[in-house]
Scaffold this motif. Structure first.
Motif, PDB file in Angstrom:
ATOM      1  N   ILE A 151       0.843  -1.198   0.000  1.00  0.00           N
ATOM      2  CA  ILE A 151       0.000   0.000   0.000  1.00  0.00           C
ATOM      3  C   ILE A 151       0.875   1.245   0.000  1.00  0.00           C
ATOM      4  CG2 ILE A 151      -1.632   1.355   1.380  1.00  0.00           C
ATOM      5  CD1 ILE A 151      -2.812  -1.361   2.324  1.00  0.00           C
ATOM      6  N   GLN A 152       1.942   1.232   0.792  1.00  0.00           N
ATOM      7  CA  GLN A 152       2.798   2.404   0.925  1.00  0.00           C
ATOM      8  C   GLN A 152       3.788   2.552  -0.226  1.00  0.00           C
ATOM      9  OE1 GLN A 152       4.419   1.629   4.830  1.00  0.00           O
ATOM     10  NE2 GLN A 152       3.041   3.115   5.741  1.00  0.00           N
ATOM     11  N   ARG A 153       3.942   1.521  -1.029  1.00  0.00           N
ATOM     12  CA  ARG A 153       4.944   1.537  -2.090  1.00  0.00           C
ATOM     13  C   ARG A 153       4.712   2.666  -3.092  1.00  0.00           C
ATOM     14  NH1 ARG A 153       5.542  -3.573  -5.851  1.00  0.00           N
ATOM     15  NH2 ARG A 153       3.563  -2.788  -6.546  1.00  0.00           N
ATOM     16  N   SER A 154       3.464   2.958  -3.398  1.00  0.00           N
ATOM     17  CA  SER A 154       3.189   3.991  -4.401  1.00  0.00           C
ATOM     18  C   SER A 154       3.326   5.399  -3.840  1.00  0.00           C
ATOM     19  CB  SER A 154       1.789   3.795  -4.974  1.00  0.00           C
ATOM     20  OG  SER A 154       0.820   3.996  -3.974  1.00  0.00           O
ATOM     21  N   GLY A 155       3.582   5.539  -2.541  1.00  0.00           N
ATOM     22  CA  GLY A 155       3.787   6.855  -1.932  1.00  0.00           C
ATOM     23  C   GLY A 155       2.475   7.537  -1.600  1.00  0.00           C
ATOM     24  N   GLY A 156       2.582   8.692  -0.948  1.00  0.00           N
ATOM     25  CA  GLY A 156       1.413   9.476  -0.607  1.00  0.00           C
ATOM     26  C   GLY A 156       0.521   8.826   0.431  1.00  0.00           C
ATOM     27  N   THR A 157       1.103   8.181   1.436  1.00  0.00           N
ATOM     28  CA  THR A 157       0.303   7.533   2.478  1.00  0.00           C
ATOM     29  C   THR A 157       0.542   8.218   3.816  1.00  0.00           C
ATOM     30  OG1 THR A 157       2.022   5.922   2.992  1.00  0.00           O
ATOM     31  CG2 THR A 157       0.385   5.279   1.345  1.00  0.00           C
ATOM     32  N   PHE A 158      -0.438   8.090   4.701  1.00  0.00           N
ATOM     33  CA  PHE A 158      -0.305   8.614   6.057  1.00  0.00           C
ATOM     34  C   PHE A 158      -1.196   7.799   6.986  1.00  0.00           C
ATOM     35  CE2 PHE A 158      -3.577  10.976   3.865  1.00  0.00           C
ATOM     36  CZ  PHE A 158      -4.612  11.115   4.775  1.00  0.00           C
ATOM     37  N   ASP A 159      -0.776   7.704   8.254  1.00  0.00           N
ATOM     38  CA  ASP A 159      -1.575   7.006   9.254  1.00  0.00           C
ATOM     39  C   ASP A 159      -2.807   7.829   9.550  1.00  0.00           C
ATOM     40  OD1 ASP A 159       0.234   4.936   9.476  1.00  0.00           O
ATOM     41  OD2 ASP A 159       1.340   5.882  11.109  1.00  0.00           O
ATOM     42  N   CYS A 160      -3.958   7.181   9.552  1.00  0.00           N
ATOM     43  CA  CYS A 160      -5.218   7.896   9.699  1.00  0.00           C
ATOM     44  C   CYS A 160      -6.265   6.975  10.314  1.00  0.00           C
ATOM     45  CB  CYS A 160      -5.691   8.377   8.327  1.00  0.00           C
ATOM     46  SG  CYS A 160      -7.264   9.213   8.313  1.00  0.00           S
ATOM     47  N   SER A 161      -6.849   7.406  11.416  1.00  0.00           N
ATOM     48  CA  SER A 161      -7.961   6.667  12.003  1.00  0.00           C
ATOM     49  C   SER A 161      -9.253   7.235  11.430  1.00  0.00           C
ATOM     50  CB  SER A 161      -7.953   6.804  13.523  1.00  0.00           C
ATOM     51  OG  SER A 161      -6.803   6.213  14.069  1.00  0.00           O
ATOM     52  N   LEU A 162     -10.259   6.395  11.297  1.00  0.00           N
ATOM     53  CA  LEU A 162     -11.517   6.790  10.675  1.00  0.00           C
ATOM     54  C   LEU A 162     -12.686   6.329  11.533  1.00  0.00           C
ATOM     55  CD1 LEU A 162     -13.009   7.719   7.895  1.00  0.00           C
ATOM     56  CD2 LEU A 162     -13.135   5.281   7.505  1.00  0.00           C
ATOM     57  N   ARG A 163     -13.651   7.210  11.698  1.00  0.00           N
ATOM     58  CA  ARG A 163     -14.915   6.842  12.345  1.00  0.00           C
ATOM     59  C   ARG A 163     -16.019   7.247  11.375  1.00  0.00           C
ATOM     60  NH1 ARG A 163     -16.455   8.234  18.525  1.00  0.00           N
ATOM     61  NH2 ARG A 163     -15.918  10.345  17.879  1.00  0.00           N
ATOM     62  N   TRP A 164     -16.773   6.268  10.889  1.00  0.00           N
ATOM     63  CA  TRP A 164     -17.771   6.447   9.844  1.00  0.00           C
ATOM     64  C   TRP A 164     -19.154   6.592  10.454  1.00  0.00           C
ATOM     65  CZ3 TRP A 164     -16.870   7.334   4.864  1.00  0.00           C
ATOM     66  CH2 TRP A 164     -17.901   7.211   3.955  1.00  0.00           C
ATOM     67  N   ASP A 165     -19.999   7.392   9.821  1.00  0.00           N
ATOM     68  CA  ASP A 165     -21.399   7.570  10.214  1.00  0.00           C
ATOM     69  C   ASP A 165     -21.516   8.021  11.670  1.00  0.00           C
ATOM     70  OD1 ASP A 165     -24.043   7.720   9.544  1.00  0.00           O
ATOM     71  OD2 ASP A 165     -24.457   5.595   9.839  1.00  0.00           O
TER      72      ASP A 165
END
Length: 148
Positions: free
Chosen positions: A29-43
């Motif tokens: 996933i990180q190989r293509s670059g442009g990644t960051f750690d991110c937590s998500l809470r939906w709805d």
């Protein structure tokens, strides 16, 4: 006795292989670059729940005019959520409250957003937040972007 040791050895091997696969997936996933750690809470409800429930830890990746969010502890090669730049509206930001402090990374900032009428929250570091807001503001001409 030998059977018990064989079964224990197989369990250890299966767990080790599972961890290696999760690690390789994150690396891909990180190989293509442009990644960051991110937590998500939906709805998220109108009044956020500071209990820390509902947060999923993951990695977000910029992909053109979209953000793809992947759960960390998953074997799926596909993103769990895809957020289109033109559909994201930033409603505000805040610091984690209550038990959220334990559920999120230590220096996280919570960003309240709307995506096609669904309320969601993203938690990321200050550096990732700066990059995310710059990415939103860098939308092509003609796209309506709301950054609070």
């Amino acid at each position: 006795m030998i059977l018990a040791l064989t079964v224990c050895g197989l369990v250890v091997v299966v767990v080790a292989v599972g961890l290696v696969v999760v690690g390789l997936r994150r690396r891909l996933i990180q190989r293509s670059g442009g990644t960051f750690d991110c937590s998500l809470r939906w709805d998220v409800p109108e009044k956020p729940d500071p209990s820390g429930k509902g947060w999923g830890y993951g990695v977000a990746r910029y992909n053109g005019d979209r953000i793809e969010w992947y759960r960390i502890f998953s074997y799926s090669p596909r993103p769990r959520r895809v957020l289109d730049r033109s559909a994201i509206e930033v409603a505000g930001r805040r610091v984690p409250e209550g038990e959220e402090v334990l559920a999120l990374l230590s220096d996280a900032v919570v960003l309240a957003c709307l995506h096609r009428g669904t309320r969601l929250e993203l938690a990321m570091s200050d550096d990732a937040l700066t990059g995310f807001l710059a990415w939103l503001e860098a939308a092509p001409p003609g796209q309506q972007v709301n950054v609070a």
